[in-house]
Scaffold this motif. Structure first.
Motif, PDB file in Angstrom:
ATOM      1  N   ARG A 182     -40.609  42.949  60.780  1.00 17.98           N
ATOM      2  CA  ARG A 182     -40.600  43.219  62.139  1.00 17.98           C
ATOM      3  C   ARG A 182     -39.524  42.146  62.937  1.00 17.98           C
ATOM      4  NH1 ARG A 182     -46.030  44.298  61.659  1.00 17.98           N
ATOM      5  NH2 ARG A 182     -46.544  42.225  62.561  1.00 17.98           N
ATOM      6  N   ARG A 183     -39.585  40.997  62.323  1.00 14.31           N
ATOM      7  CA  ARG A 183     -38.667  40.005  63.111  1.00 14.31           C
ATOM      8  C   ARG A 183     -37.308  40.224  62.739  1.00 14.31           C
ATOM      9  NH1 ARG A 183     -41.627  38.211  67.234  1.00 14.31           N
ATOM     10  NH2 ARG A 183     -43.657  37.339  66.473  1.00 14.31           N
ATOM     11  N   LEU A 184     -36.911  40.673  61.391  1.00 21.64           N
ATOM     12  CA  LEU A 184     -35.636  40.903  61.041  1.00 21.64           C
ATOM     13  C   LEU A 184     -35.256  42.165  61.665  1.00 21.64           C
ATOM     14  CD1 LEU A 184     -35.486  40.266  57.045  1.00 21.64           C
ATOM     15  CD2 LEU A 184     -34.529  38.757  58.889  1.00 21.64           C
ATOM     16  N   ASP A 185     -35.974  43.203  62.065  1.00 20.18           N
ATOM     17  CA  ASP A 185     -35.762  44.503  62.692  1.00 20.18           C
ATOM     18  C   ASP A 185     -35.458  43.905  63.913  1.00 20.18           C
ATOM     19  OD1 ASP A 185     -35.958  45.647  60.529  1.00 20.18           O
ATOM     20  OD2 ASP A 185     -37.755  46.626  60.822  1.00 20.18           O
ATOM     21  N   TRP A 186     -36.205  43.094  64.728  1.00 18.51           N
ATOM     22  CA  TRP A 186     -35.924  42.850  66.273  1.00 18.51           C
ATOM     23  C   TRP A 186     -34.492  42.138  66.293  1.00 18.51           C
ATOM     24  CZ3 TRP A 186     -35.622  38.154  68.843  1.00 18.51           C
ATOM     25  CH2 TRP A 186     -35.746  38.085  70.151  1.00 18.51           C
ATOM     26  N   HIS A 187     -34.092  41.275  65.426  1.00 15.66           N
ATOM     27  CA  HIS A 187     -32.884  40.554  65.518  1.00 15.66           C
ATOM     28  C   HIS A 187     -31.665  41.627  65.087  1.00 15.66           C
ATOM     29  CE1 HIS A 187     -33.556  36.312  66.238  1.00 15.66           C
ATOM     30  NE2 HIS A 187     -34.730  36.516  65.839  1.00 15.66           N
ATOM     31  N   GLY A 188     -31.976  42.527  64.453  1.00 12.99           N
ATOM     32  CA  GLY A 188     -30.908  43.732  64.268  1.00 12.99           C
ATOM     33  C   GLY A 188     -29.656  43.113  63.625  1.00 12.99           C
ATOM     34  N   ASN A 189     -29.724  42.231  62.545  1.00 14.44           N
ATOM     35  CA  ASN A 189     -28.698  41.857  61.602  1.00 14.44           C
ATOM     36  C   ASN A 189     -28.615  42.615  60.387  1.00 14.44           C
ATOM     37  OD1 ASN A 189     -26.842  40.289  60.022  1.00 14.44           O
ATOM     38  ND2 ASN A 189     -27.339  38.240  60.807  1.00 14.44           N
ATOM     39  N   PRO A 190     -27.672  43.520  60.242  1.00 19.38           N
ATOM     40  CA  PRO A 190     -27.715  44.293  59.149  1.00 19.38           C
ATOM     41  C   PRO A 190     -27.326  43.501  58.030  1.00 19.38           C
ATOM     42  CG  PRO A 190     -25.781  44.495  60.512  1.00 19.38           C
ATOM     43  CD  PRO A 190     -26.637  43.576  61.289  1.00 19.38           C
ATOM     44  N   ARG A 191     -27.059  42.442  58.059  1.00 15.40           N
ATOM     45  CA  ARG A 191     -26.373  41.594  56.726  1.00 15.40           C
ATOM     46  C   ARG A 191     -27.664  40.868  56.001  1.00 15.40           C
ATOM     47  NH1 ARG A 191     -22.076  39.709  60.469  1.00 15.40           N
ATOM     48  NH2 ARG A 191     -23.618  38.203  60.907  1.00 15.40           N
ATOM     49  N   LEU A 192     -28.804  40.838  56.763  1.00 16.11           N
ATOM     50  CA  LEU A 192     -30.003  40.119  56.255  1.00 16.11           C
ATOM     51  C   LEU A 192     -30.993  41.132  55.990  1.00 16.11           C
ATOM     52  CD1 LEU A 192     -30.125  37.288  58.679  1.00 16.11           C
ATOM     53  CD2 LEU A 192     -29.166  37.305  56.391  1.00 16.11           C
ATOM     54  N   LYS A 193     -32.101  40.842  54.827  1.00 11.81           N
ATOM     55  CA  LYS A 193     -32.877  41.640  54.402  1.00 11.81           C
ATOM     56  C   LYS A 193     -34.088  40.550  53.740  1.00 11.81           C
ATOM     57  CE  LYS A 193     -31.469  42.682  49.699  1.00 11.81           C
ATOM     58  NZ  LYS A 193     -31.421  43.717  48.631  1.00 11.81           N
ATOM     59  N   LEU A 194     -35.261  41.095  53.492  1.00 11.37           N
ATOM     60  CA  LEU A 194     -36.416  40.272  52.804  1.00 11.37           C
ATOM     61  C   LEU A 194     -36.030  40.221  51.259  1.00 11.37           C
ATOM     62  CD1 LEU A 194     -39.528  41.444  54.820  1.00 11.37           C
ATOM     63  CD2 LEU A 194     -38.221  39.241  54.876  1.00 11.37           C
ATOM     64  N   GLY A 195     -36.444  39.333  50.888  1.00 10.44           N
ATOM     65  CA  GLY A 195     -36.133  39.098  49.272  1.00 10.44           C
ATOM     66  C   GLY A 195     -37.700  39.141  48.820  1.00 10.44           C
ATOM     67  N   GLU A 196     -37.793  38.108  47.536  1.00  9.51           N
ATOM     68  CA  GLU A 196     -38.799  38.220  47.000  1.00  9.51           C
ATOM     69  C   GLU A 196     -40.185  37.325  47.962  1.00  9.51           C
ATOM     70  OE1 GLU A 196     -40.559  36.967  42.903  1.00  9.51           O
ATOM     71  OE2 GLU A 196     -38.931  35.699  43.602  1.00  9.51           O
ATOM     72  N   ILE A 197     -41.261  37.941  47.910  1.00  4.96           N
ATOM     73  CA  ILE A 197     -42.327  37.529  48.750  1.00  4.96           C
ATOM     74  C   ILE A 197     -43.491  37.057  47.846  1.00  4.96           C
ATOM     75  CG2 ILE A 197     -44.233  37.794  50.495  1.00  4.96           C
ATOM     76  CD1 ILE A 197     -41.843  39.122  52.066  1.00  4.96           C
ATOM     77  N   LYS A 198     -43.949  36.206  47.401  1.00  5.09           N
ATOM     78  CA  LYS A 198     -44.974  35.767  46.493  1.00  5.09           C
ATOM     79  C   LYS A 198     -45.897  34.754  46.689  1.00  5.09           C
ATOM     80  CE  LYS A 198     -41.937  32.707  43.971  1.00  5.09           C
ATOM     81  NZ  LYS A 198     -41.289  32.451  42.472  1.00  5.09           N
ATOM     82  N   PRO A 199     -47.133  34.900  46.424  1.00  6.53           N
ATOM     83  CA  PRO A 199     -47.973  33.929  46.375  1.00  6.53           C
ATOM     84  C   PRO A 199     -47.874  32.877  45.314  1.00  6.53           C
ATOM     85  CG  PRO A 199     -49.211  35.567  45.387  1.00  6.53           C
ATOM     86  CD  PRO A 199     -47.821  36.069  45.747  1.00  6.53           C
ATOM     87  N   THR A 200     -48.321  31.538  45.722  1.00  3.27           N
ATOM     88  CA  THR A 200     -48.209  30.401  44.950  1.00  3.27           C
ATOM     89  C   THR A 200     -49.839  29.779  44.516  1.00  3.27           C
ATOM     90  OG1 THR A 200     -48.083  28.565  46.619  1.00  3.27           O
ATOM     91  CG2 THR A 200     -46.047  29.620  46.080  1.00  3.27           C
ATOM     92  N   GLU A 201     -49.524  28.802  43.724  1.00  3.74           N
ATOM     93  CA  GLU A 201     -50.832  28.140  43.271  1.00  3.74           C
ATOM     94  C   GLU A 201     -51.550  27.434  44.211  1.00  3.74           C
ATOM     95  OE1 GLU A 201     -49.078  25.056  40.102  1.00  3.74           O
ATOM     96  OE2 GLU A 201     -49.190  27.086  39.420  1.00  3.74           O
ATOM     97  N   HIS A 202     -50.634  26.941  45.147  1.00  4.73           N
ATOM     98  CA  HIS A 202     -50.979  25.925  46.299  1.00  4.73           C
ATOM     99  C   HIS A 202     -51.429  26.560  47.359  1.00  4.73           C
ATOM    100  CE1 HIS A 202     -48.751  23.112  43.370  1.00  4.73           C
ATOM    101  NE2 HIS A 202     -47.824  24.025  43.392  1.00  4.73           N
ATOM    102  N   GLY A 203     -51.866  27.769  47.521  1.00  4.12           N
ATOM    103  CA  GLY A 203     -52.409  28.400  48.538  1.00  4.12           C
ATOM    104  C   GLY A 203     -51.249  28.888  49.797  1.00  4.12           C
TER     105      GLY A 203
END
Length: 100
Positions: A49-70
């Motif tokens: 939603r934040r990326l869409d709001w900014h409207g920069n077509p050159r950016l996107k979400l990459g990997e999103i993953k949980p870590t062992e540190h919470g």
């Protein structure tokens, strides 16, 4: 809703997420513990939603993953896949910080 920091350093640091928008770097409202831990998919939806709001077509979400540190690590990348910014979100409190 624009202010001097909105186009500053980084997508989430001084630029996209700042204390006035999300309450001291929290994803969901006020700081504190949540009844359920924040899931990676919730982080993906919020950041998209934040990326869409900014409207920069050159950016996107990459990997999103949980870590062992919470935490949940989330990458903002270019369309070509180069890392722009890495964020760490605490799954219990929603606190967001930039990872160098």
């Amino acid at each position: 809703m624009m202010h001097p920091g909105m186009m500053g350093q980084g997508m989430m640091g001084q630029g996209m997420m700042h204390p006035g928008m999300m309450g001291q770097g929290m994803i969901y409202g006020m700081p504190g513990r949540y009844e359920q831990e924040i899931a990676p998919e919730q982080v993906r939806e919020m950041l998209q939603r934040r990326l869409d709001w900014h409207g920069n077509p050159r950016l996107k979400l990459g990997e999103i993953k949980p870590t062992e540190h919470g935490e949940i690590l989330a990458d903002i990348v270019t369309r070509e896949g180069s890392l722009v910014q890495r964020l760490a979100i605490d799954r219990r409190t929603g606190a967001l910080r930039q990872v160098d």
